[in-house]
Design a protein around this motif. Structure first.
Motif, PDB file in Angstrom:
ATOM      1  N   GLY A 240       0.783  -1.231   0.000  1.00 38.85           N
ATOM      2  CA  GLY A 240       0.000   0.000   0.000  1.00 38.85           C
ATOM      3  C   GLY A 240       0.814   1.280   0.000  1.00 38.85           C
ATOM      4  N   TYR A 241       2.014   1.223   0.566  1.00 41.23           N
ATOM      5  CA  TYR A 241       2.779   2.448   0.767  1.00 41.23           C
ATOM      6  C   TYR A 241       4.200   2.397   0.218  1.00 41.23           C
ATOM      7  CZ  TYR A 241      -1.064   3.413   3.927  1.00 41.23           C
ATOM      8  OH  TYR A 241      -2.313   3.616   4.440  1.00 41.23           O
ATOM      9  N   GLY A 242       4.669   1.235  -0.233  1.00 47.23           N
ATOM     10  CA  GLY A 242       6.054   1.086  -0.664  1.00 47.23           C
ATOM     11  C   GLY A 242       6.924   0.740   0.531  1.00 47.23           C
ATOM     12  N   THR A 243       8.067   0.139   0.254  1.00 52.75           N
ATOM     13  CA  THR A 243       8.924  -0.347   1.333  1.00 52.75           C
ATOM     14  C   THR A 243       9.442   0.771   2.228  1.00 52.75           C
ATOM     15  OG1 THR A 243       9.563  -2.281   0.038  1.00 52.75           O
ATOM     16  CG2 THR A 243      11.006  -1.694   1.864  1.00 52.75           C
ATOM     17  N   SER A 244       9.919   1.858   1.651  1.00 49.00           N
ATOM     18  CA  SER A 244      10.482   2.945   2.465  1.00 49.00           C
ATOM     19  C   SER A 244       9.456   3.506   3.438  1.00 49.00           C
ATOM     20  CB  SER A 244      11.020   4.063   1.578  1.00 49.00           C
ATOM     21  OG  SER A 244      12.117   3.599   0.836  1.00 49.00           O
ATOM     22  N   ALA A 245       8.271   3.803   2.953  1.00 47.25           N
ATOM     23  CA  ALA A 245       7.226   4.336   3.833  1.00 47.25           C
ATOM     24  C   ALA A 245       6.743   3.273   4.815  1.00 47.25           C
ATOM     25  CB  ALA A 245       6.058   4.864   3.007  1.00 47.25           C
ATOM     26  N   ALA A 246       6.718   2.013   4.381  1.00 46.40           N
ATOM     27  CA  ALA A 246       6.279   0.932   5.265  1.00 46.40           C
ATOM     28  C   ALA A 246       7.239   0.755   6.438  1.00 46.40           C
ATOM     29  CB  ALA A 246       6.134  -0.372   4.491  1.00 46.40           C
ATOM     30  N   VAL A 247       8.521   1.016   6.235  1.00 48.93           N
ATOM     31  CA  VAL A 247       9.475   0.929   7.349  1.00 48.93           C
ATOM     32  C   VAL A 247       9.013   1.848   8.477  1.00 48.93           C
ATOM     33  CG1 VAL A 247      11.830   1.507   8.100  1.00 48.93           C
ATOM     34  CG2 VAL A 247      11.483   0.191   6.005  1.00 48.93           C
ATOM     35  N   ASP A 248       8.708   3.085   8.142  1.00 48.25           N
ATOM     36  CA  ASP A 248       8.261   4.038   9.164  1.00 48.25           C
ATOM     37  C   ASP A 248       6.902   3.654   9.725  1.00 48.25           C
ATOM     38  OD1 ASP A 248      10.549   5.614   8.942  1.00 48.25           O
ATOM     39  OD2 ASP A 248       9.659   6.902   7.415  1.00 48.25           O
ATOM     40  N   LEU A 249       5.962   3.333   8.857  1.00 52.86           N
ATOM     41  CA  LEU A 249       4.599   3.019   9.281  1.00 52.86           C
ATOM     42  C   LEU A 249       4.569   1.839  10.248  1.00 52.86           C
ATOM     43  CD1 LEU A 249       1.524   3.051   7.008  1.00 52.86           C
ATOM     44  CD2 LEU A 249       1.853   1.186   8.579  1.00 52.86           C
ATOM     45  N   VAL A 250       5.217   0.746   9.883  1.00 54.43           N
ATOM     46  CA  VAL A 250       5.205  -0.463  10.711  1.00 54.43           C
ATOM     47  C   VAL A 250       6.045  -0.254  11.970  1.00 54.43           C
ATOM     48  CG1 VAL A 250       5.882  -2.900  10.802  1.00 54.43           C
ATOM     49  CG2 VAL A 250       4.702  -2.009   8.785  1.00 54.43           C
ATOM     50  N   SER A 251       7.223   0.306  11.829  1.00 60.24           N
ATOM     51  CA  SER A 251       8.087   0.521  12.993  1.00 60.24           C
ATOM     52  C   SER A 251       7.429   1.437  14.012  1.00 60.24           C
ATOM     53  CB  SER A 251       9.433   1.102  12.555  1.00 60.24           C
ATOM     54  OG  SER A 251      10.133   0.176  11.752  1.00 60.24           O
ATOM     55  N   ASP A 252       6.874   2.543  13.541  1.00 61.12           N
ATOM     56  CA  ASP A 252       6.211   3.464  14.461  1.00 61.12           C
ATOM     57  C   ASP A 252       4.998   2.810  15.122  1.00 61.12           C
ATOM     58  OD1 ASP A 252       8.105   5.348  13.713  1.00 61.12           O
ATOM     59  OD2 ASP A 252       6.727   6.497  12.452  1.00 61.12           O
ATOM     60  N   GLY A 253       4.223   2.057  14.343  1.00 55.81           N
ATOM     61  CA  GLY A 253       3.043   1.388  14.896  1.00 55.81           C
ATOM     62  C   GLY A 253       3.410   0.354  15.945  1.00 55.81           C
ATOM     63  N   ILE A 254       4.442  -0.424  15.684  1.00 52.76           N
ATOM     64  CA  ILE A 254       4.877  -1.434  16.648  1.00 52.76           C
ATOM     65  C   ILE A 254       5.452  -0.761  17.894  1.00 52.76           C
ATOM     66  CG2 ILE A 254       6.571  -3.267  17.075  1.00 52.76           C
ATOM     67  CD1 ILE A 254       6.096  -4.131  14.156  1.00 52.76           C
ATOM     68  N   GLN A 255       6.195   0.300  17.709  1.00 56.40           N
ATOM     69  CA  GLN A 255       6.751   1.005  18.858  1.00 56.40           C
ATOM     70  C   GLN A 255       5.632   1.596  19.721  1.00 56.40           C
ATOM     71  OE1 GLN A 255       9.413   4.312  18.000  1.00 56.40           O
ATOM     72  NE2 GLN A 255      10.568   3.852  19.851  1.00 56.40           N
ATOM     73  N   ARG A 256       4.626   2.207  19.105  1.00 54.67           N
ATOM     74  CA  ARG A 256       3.487   2.745  19.867  1.00 54.67           C
ATOM     75  C   ARG A 256       2.738   1.626  20.586  1.00 54.67           C
ATOM     76  NH1 ARG A 256       2.379   5.340  15.117  1.00 54.67           N
ATOM     77  NH2 ARG A 256       0.441   4.166  14.912  1.00 54.67           N
ATOM     78  N   THR A 257       2.573   0.487  19.898  1.00 60.13           N
ATOM     79  CA  THR A 257       1.882  -0.644  20.512  1.00 60.13           C
ATOM     80  C   THR A 257       2.640  -1.152  21.730  1.00 60.13           C
ATOM     81  OG1 THR A 257       0.920  -1.257  18.379  1.00 60.13           O
ATOM     82  CG2 THR A 257       0.936  -2.952  20.087  1.00 60.13           C
ATOM     83  N   ALA A 258       3.951  -1.241  21.628  1.00 60.93           N
ATOM     84  CA  ALA A 258       4.766  -1.697  22.762  1.00 60.93           C
ATOM     85  C   ALA A 258       4.645  -0.716  23.933  1.00 60.93           C
ATOM     86  CB  ALA A 258       6.221  -1.854  22.336  1.00 60.93           C
ATOM     87  N   ARG A 259       4.674   0.580  23.629  1.00 60.64           N
ATOM     88  CA  ARG A 259       4.508   1.585  24.693  1.00 60.64           C
ATOM     89  C   ARG A 259       3.134   1.444  25.339  1.00 60.64           C
ATOM     90  NH1 ARG A 259       6.802   5.662  21.155  1.00 60.64           N
ATOM     91  NH2 ARG A 259       4.652   6.293  20.786  1.00 60.64           N
ATOM     92  N   TYR A 260       2.111   1.318  24.516  1.00 62.77           N
ATOM     93  CA  TYR A 260       0.734   1.206  25.001  1.00 62.77           C
ATOM     94  C   TYR A 260       0.557  -0.037  25.869  1.00 62.77           C
ATOM     95  CZ  TYR A 260      -4.381   1.026  24.769  1.00 62.77           C
ATOM     96  OH  TYR A 260      -5.704   0.987  25.070  1.00 62.77           O
ATOM     97  N   ALA A 261       1.240  -1.114  25.525  1.00 64.03           N
ATOM     98  CA  ALA A 261       1.155  -2.363  26.294  1.00 64.03           C
ATOM     99  C   ALA A 261       2.027  -2.310  27.549  1.00 64.03           C
ATOM    100  CB  ALA A 261       1.558  -3.539  25.413  1.00 64.03           C
ATOM    101  N   GLY A 262       2.703  -1.194  27.764  1.00 71.76           N
ATOM    102  CA  GLY A 262       3.527  -1.048  28.962  1.00 71.76           C
ATOM    103  C   GLY A 262       4.891  -1.714  28.860  1.00 71.76           C
ATOM    104  N   ALA A 263       5.340  -1.981  27.639  1.00 72.21           N
ATOM    105  CA  ALA A 263       6.633  -2.647  27.452  1.00 72.21           C
ATOM    106  C   ALA A 263       7.447  -1.980  26.344  1.00 72.21           C
ATOM    107  CB  ALA A 263       6.410  -4.119  27.142  1.00 72.21           C
ATOM    108  N   PRO A 264       7.726  -0.678  26.473  1.00 72.55           N
ATOM    109  CA  PRO A 264       8.461   0.003  25.400  1.00 72.55           C
ATOM    110  C   PRO A 264       9.854  -0.573  25.163  1.00 72.55           C
ATOM    111  CG  PRO A 264       8.382   1.368  27.364  1.00 72.55           C
ATOM    112  CD  PRO A 264       7.476   0.191  27.616  1.00 72.55           C
ATOM    113  N   GLN A 265      10.427  -1.199  26.174  1.00 70.75           N
ATOM    114  CA  GLN A 265      11.764  -1.790  26.047  1.00 70.75           C
ATOM    115  C   GLN A 265      11.780  -2.982  25.102  1.00 70.75           C
ATOM    116  OE1 GLN A 265       9.738  -2.075  28.641  1.00 70.75           O
ATOM    117  NE2 GLN A 265       9.698  -4.243  29.208  1.00 70.75           N
ATOM    118  N   LYS A 266      10.618  -3.521  24.767  1.00 71.16           N
ATOM    119  CA  LYS A 266      10.558  -4.676  23.874  1.00 71.16           C
ATOM    120  C   LYS A 266      10.740  -4.292  22.409  1.00 71.16           C
ATOM    121  CE  LYS A 266       9.651  -7.704  27.057  1.00 71.16           C
ATOM    122  NZ  LYS A 266      10.539  -8.797  27.352  1.00 71.16           N
TER     123      LYS A 266
END
Length: 185
Positions: free
Chosen positions: A79-105
């Protein structure tokens, strides 16, 4: 591939290791990762591209495991190309980890490496169906695939957790000719 830096494990989902693996009960919040800030109308109702992709993946899944990570990544790349997907997925996973109380993961190198691996294979495939894509690229469903490219100590390092670190065991398929001999998978 991007050269921009991105935020100890060998699998795509491993940087979220220790977070709930199923999305039932209280863990269902992982089905709807938070987004940064409020929607245009001042509420949290506006969804992000990551949240929309997560919803698409989870519409037919019982749990969010490695296969679902790969599917979400494949959808982002398509949907977004590899370069944009790097940011989209990485940022989403990082936010999810923070939200789950485990940003260190969160591990930036693991996130980016998986997006780039999926992006490489998606670029060589014209299939509009994830199951067919996965059947053609079964190595992507191996949670330990990154161990073919990285030492575990490299992925566990602070530089890998907070930014991009190049593979130290073998180059990625698109890097052939640079560095150690290629790894066949």
């Amino acid at each position: 591939m991007t050269t921009r830096d991105h935020g100890q494990h060998s699998g795509h989902a491993a940087h979220l290791n220790g977070l709930p693996k199923t999305l039932t009960g209280p863990q269902e919040r992982l089905r709807r990762p938070p987004h940064d800030g409020h929607g245009a109308n001042g509420t949290d109702e506006e969804s992000s591209p990551f949240t929309e992709l997560m919803g698409e993946v989870m519409a037919t899944a019982e749990r969010f495991g490695h296969r679902q990570h790969v599917q979400l990544t494949w959808l982002a790349v398509r949907g977004y190309g590899t370069s944009a997907a790097v940011d989209l997925v990485s940022d989403g996973i990082q936010r999810t980890a923070r939200y789950a109380g485990a940003p260190q993961k969160y591990n930036a190198t693991v996130s980016r490496a998986w997006v780039e691996l999926v992006g490489h294979h998606a670029g060589e495939s014209d299939t509009p169906d994830f199951d067919a894509f996965a059947d053609r690229n079964p190595a992507l469903l191996d949670k330990k695939l990154l161990a073919r490219f990285y030492r575990s100590s490299t992925l566990a390092s602070d530089p890998a957790r907070t930014g991009w670190v190049e593979p130290d065991l073998a180059p990625f398929p698109w890097q052939l000719g640079a560095g150690p001999p290629p790894v066949r998978y």
